[in-house]
Structures are given as structure tokens and as C-alpha cells.
Design an enzyme around this catalytic site. Structure first.
Site: not given
Length: 375
Positions: A72, A75
Site C-alpha cells: 500500500t 501505491h
């Protein structure tokens, strides 16, 4: 940038009438710290100076001892939808995996005290919605995330609500303690089905897949078959206890698994890569009446043969999200304390927080297991 010392420990020597020497530690905290932040919309992060957060009555202030990178975070670094664009409002300190030492507690806090070593559940739940009232805090209807909706842990200090604090054994290595949030995903996935004495296929080579391999070995799986795509991931899978590793670039996973299982298929299948192809292949390699859990998050629509590989095989499939709070944390802690599960082989990079760019470069290139940083 040269950073001045941001905290110091003042030691007062207090003598009593007895011969004992009492040492009192008093934390004196400065008002600024270094932190890795998303300072503007778009790719990239910056190491900046930020105010040390002040804990509210229901929060604890921790000095971060270790923090670790997650997909994450990558990202967010790359500014990819949906975790970044349209979700994060800069400036934001990122990071949601942490181990820290409590240096200050709010007046309402009773679960921990100064000096305790803690980790944090990354899902901030309201405790009021219907899902929370049903014990499903991990899918709270008003869920927020550290490092996304509120400031996270890639910093020297951070605040954590008491409801999100997990107290660690004082002797737990900080680089292991910071991994528990991530390990919890794998624990929840593995124990979503009965895996004892079962043949299990794990598709994926990232940290959650690798953790799952070690947990499966500790849980008594009969055979662990791993499908991954890089030599590093295949090597790590062997170290974590895989019986068979399949390079998806060199061999057809379905054909190979069917050969290995005498054309029966696996009893259990875990999809942990987020690949639609892996999901379709894993379902094809799963035996009739088998069971599967899906943790990976595909970034686009997935095509599977619902008739042949789902309905007509009478299989059970579960979606897995986060961790079961706090059941999964307790299981994770017990696994680590038992010595039967050791995640340390997955730590391929240990870096200073100042060198965070190197960690992200390793993650993006695929040349990393778990990256742990130390402020």
C-alpha cells in the site's frame, strides 16, 4: 539535512534511606521530528521536519523504534488509485506498520504505560457502527487507515488511539514486532480454513504469501505448493518451508499441480498476489469440494469459469480483508512466541528512515522481501 537531537532522557538519581539506588527516567520531547510525508499530489515522498504530535486523552505517544513497508505504501509513493489519488490529502505522514515505545499516555489510557513496547492495528474503527457491534471491527463501516486518512508511522514519533494499541512482550525484537500487522493478514487467511494435514497451494511471492507459508508449516499442512514468478520469491518460499515451488514463467501451474496431486487437485488454495490469472489458475487446480481464500486485490476485472471451476465443483471461497481484531493479533503473538513460526528470513532490507528511497526502490523493482526502517 542535518537533524538535531530530537529527544533526550534525563536521569535523576534518588536516594532513599535504604541502600537501593532508584533511577527515574523522564522523557523530554522536543517539538519537531523527521518524517516521511506525501507533501503534494503526485509520485514521490519527502523526508521533512514535522511537529511532534500531541496525544489526546484517549491516545498514546510512541517513539518509533521500527516501521516497515507495505505494498500500500508503494501505491501511495507511485500515486496510484484508489489508495492515493482522490483519497489522501497532503501533507500526510505515511506508513501503517510500526513498533514503538510508549513515552506519554493520555489521562484516559489504562491499557499501557510509559516504557511499554507496542504495535498498532492499522484499521481505525469507530466502535459504533453495526459491523463493529457485531465484532467485525476490521470492516467497520466508517473505517480509517493510518498513513492514508490520518498520519502514520514513518516518523520519529506517532500517536495511536488506545483502542488500536497492541502491547508486545518487552523482549520482542522491534523488527519482528513491526511485522505483526502484516503477518496478521496471513494468519487470518490461513486459519480461514482447516489446513491441518491438507495439500495447500499458495499463489503469490510477496510478504503475505511468504508469511502464509511459514504459518502453514507451523499449522501442520501436509504439503505446501507455492507459485511465484521471481527467483528471490521462490528462494524465500523454500526458506519459509514450501515443499514445492513452481516458477510460473517456466511451468504451467495448473498442469504441474495436477501432476503433483495425482490429478486430484489441492485441498486448499490461497490467492495472495492480486492477479486475475493466478485466481483463475488456482481455482482450476483446486479439487471438487475444496476451499479457497482470496486476499489479493486485483486492479481490474477478473475472468473465471464460474460454471466449471466454481459452481460445478461445489467449492467454498472466502474473501479475506485485514485481520480479525483482536483474535488474529492474539494468534499471531502466540505463533511468534512459540518459536514455530519465524518471519525473520523475509527481512531483506534494514535501513535508516533517512534512506527510505532505497527501500521503495527495492520494493518497486521486486528485489525485496520485507523492508524494515529505523528512525
Amino acid at each position: 539535512m542535518a537533524w538535531k537531537s530530537l529527544y533526550l532522557v534525563q536521569i535523576n538519581y534518588l536516594y532513599y534511606t535504604t541502600p537501593r539506588l532508584i533511577i527515574v527516567f523522564q522523557w523530554v520531547i522536543m517539538d519537531t521530528m523527521k518524517a516521511v510525508r506525501k507533501t503534494r499530489e503526485g509520485p514521490g515522498l519527502e523526508l521533512t521536519s514535522a511537529p511532534v504530535p500531541v496525544p489526546q486523552s484517549h491516545e498514546v505517544l510512541v517513539k518509533v523504534k521500527a516501521c516497515s513497508l507495505c505494498g500500500t505504501d508503494v501505491h501511495i509513493y507511485n500515486w496510484e488509485h484508489p489508495w492515493s489519488e482522490g483519497r489522501i490529502t497532503p501533507p500526510r505522514i505515511i506508513g501503517h506498520e510500526v513498533c514503538g515505545q510508549v513515552v506519554k499516555v493520555g489521562r484516559e489510557v489504562t491499557l499501557v504505560r510509559e516504557g511499554d513496547l507496542v504495535s498498532a492495528e492499522s484499521h481505525i474503527f469507530d466502535g459504533k457502527c453495526m459491523q463493529c457491534r457485531m465484532g467485525n471491527m476490521h470492516i467497520c463501516q466508517n473505517l480509517k487507515f493510518f498513513g492514508v486518512d490520518v498520519d502514520g508511522f514513518f516518523a520519529e514519533y506517532a500517536v495511536i488511539p488506545e483502542t488500536n494499541v497492541w502491547k508486545n512482550p518487552p523482549d520482542m525484537p522491534v523488527e519482528i514486532a513491526t511485522l505483526q500487522e502484516s503477518i496478521g493478514n496471513s494468519v487470518y487467511t490461513v486459519f480461514s480454513h482447516d489446513v491441518t494435514a491438507k495439500t495447500v497451494a499458495v499463489f503469490g511471492g510477496g510478504p503475505t504469501a511468504q508469511f502464509a507459508i511459514g504459518i502453514l508449516r507451523a499449522a501442520g499442512a501436509a504439503s505446501i505448493i507455492v507459485v511465484a514468478g521471481s527467483m528471490l520469491h521462490l528462494d524465500l518460499a523454500k526458506k519459509m518451508g514450501a515443499d514445492v515451488v513452481i516458477n510460473r514463467h517456466e511451468r504451467d501451474p495448473v498442469e504441474t499441480i495436477m501432476e503433483l496431486t495425482d490429478n486430484q487437485g489441492t485441498d486448499v488454495f490461497f490467492e495472495m498476489s492480486g492477479s486475475g490469472t493466478a485466481l483463475a489458475q488456482g481455482l482450476k487446480a483446486l479439487r471438487p469440494r475444496g476451499s479457497a481464500s482470496v486476499l489479493g486485490l486485483p486492479t481490474k476485472d477478473v475472468c473465471i469459469d464460474m460454471a466449471k471451476d466454481f459452481v460445478m465443483k461445489d467449492i467454498t471461497v472466502r474473501g479475506i480483508y485485514g485481520r480479525k481484531i483482536w483474535d488474529t493479533w492474539l494468534t499471531t503473538s502466540r505463533l511468534l512466541l512459540s518459536g514455530k513460526f519465524d518471519p525473520s528470513p523475509l527481512i531483506t532490507h534494514r535501513l535508516r528512515l533517512d534512506d527510505f528511497e532505497k527501500g521503495f526502490e527495492a520494493m518497486i523493482s521486486g528485489d525485496a522481501g520485507k523492508v524494515v526502517m529505523f528512525p
